[in-house]
Write an enzyme that holds these catalytic residues in place. Structure first.
Site, short mmCIF file in Angstrom:
data_model
loop_
_atom_site.label_atom_id
_atom_site.label_comp_id
_atom_site.label_asym_id
_atom_site.label_seq_id
_atom_site.Cartn_x
_atom_site.Cartn_y
_atom_site.Cartn_z
N LYS A 130 -10.14 0.23 -2.55
CA LYS A 130 -10.32 -0.14 -1.15
C LYS A 130 -11.68 0.33 -0.63
CE LYS A 130 -7.93 0.54 3.31
NZ LYS A 130 -6.82 1.32 3.93
N GLU B 253 0.84 -1.19 0.00
CA GLU B 253 0.00 0.00 0.00
C GLU B 253 0.89 1.25 0.00
OE1 GLU B 253 -3.85 1.59 2.54
OE2 GLU B 253 -2.25 0.57 3.63
N CYS C 156 -4.89 -3.58 2.95
CA CYS C 156 -4.66 -3.23 4.34
C CYS C 156 -5.86 -3.51 5.26
CB CYS C 156 -4.21 -1.77 4.42
SG CYS C 156 -3.36 -1.35 5.96
#
Length: 285
Positions: free
Chosen positions: A121, A46, A164
């Site tokens: 995301k 990320e 993440c």
């Protein structure tokens, strides 16, 4: 080059700053090493492009998928003849001029330099842990992604794409596994506090829950005066065994072999999918 019959994946660990050019050079060195050591797919963490020190800097450095940064990476993939998983690209939103907000996007590029998948995301990190010095509000400048994306076929297997914080939501990983994922990917920039407490156990849990490989490239070290990352880029096999750990000190790359027969063996010996009840059973309370 490896003579193994199993394809190799390269797990990269970076320590980026707001200097995009320096970050690109550091990533290129790791990707070149990965290729020399026989990797067919390389995974970057990320925020591989940069980590800004303020909201204004973070937004100001962002680009579209047609910008210079992604152009450099598509060219690199083609030149090195390697697939790339680029987790957490700061992608300008579709209403950039009016809204000034971005997506946190996981991009997969094939060895021909083509973008073959983009996941944005969907779980944003809005967390306050004052006793641990953690205060992040990702939604202040980031648009949540609209949906999951189907796993993408690569030389190491079907990749399920996450970023993440998505790691903390078991339903997310299960949906990808049900859609055919062999490998769950969680490129990350975990804080030092949350990483020390939860990083390895979460990654191993997702591997065990879903009987998948889990590959999680990571950021490490200090990015600016107020932010550091935990590191420990990790690869976990479908039985929950840690195959590689890049440590918590410096950038680097680790290679692992992906044996899809191991997935079939683990799932055959302990058929969780067969034993799972239908969805209505778990909502019956």
């Amino acid at each position: 080059m490896s003579s193994s019959r199993h394809p190799r994946a390269a797990l990269c660990q970076l320590s980026v700053t707001a200097d995009k050019r320096a970050n690109l050079c550091a990533a290129q060195a790791l990707l070149e090493e990965a290729k020399r050591r026989g990797a067919s797919v390389a995974f970057l963490p990320e925020a591989f492009d940069y980590i800004g020190s303020s909201r204004e800097e973070t937004l100001g450095l962002s680009e579209t998928l047609a910008g210079e940064t992604m152009t450099q990476y598509t060219q690199m993939a083609r030149k090195l003849d390697i697939w790339l998983s680029l987790g957490g690209f700061h992608e300008r939103g579709c209403d950039w001029e009016s809204e000034q907000r971005i997506y946190n996007s996981h991009i997969v590029i094939n060895n021909q330099g083509e973008i073959v998948s983009t996941y944005r995301k969907c779980h944003l990190f809005d967390v306050e842990l004052p006793e641990k010095g953690v205060l992040l509000n990702e939604s202040a400048f980031t648009i949540p992604g609209p949906s999951l994306v189907a796993p993408v076929q690569t030389p190491v297997g079907q990749l399920g794409l996450g970023v993440c914080y998505d790691l903390r939501f078991p339903e997310f990983s299960l949906a990808l596994q049900k859609s055919g994922a062999d490998i769950l990917t969680f490129p990350s920039a975990f804080t030092e506090a949350t990483g020390a407490a939860h990083w390895e156990v979460l990654l191993r849990a997702r591997a065990i829950d879903n009987q998948c490989y889990v590959l999680a490239a990571a950021q490490v070290g200090r990015h600016h005066d107020r932010r550091s990352s935990y590191g420990h880029a990790l690869a976990v096999d479908p039985w929950g065994v840690v195959m590689a750990d890049c440590g918590g000190e410096r950038a680097g790359v680790a290679l692992v072999e992906v044996d899809l027969d191991k997935i079939r063996s683990v799932r055959g010996n302990m058929p969780l999918r067969k034993h799972r009840r239908d969805a209505t059973f778990y909502t019956s309370l």
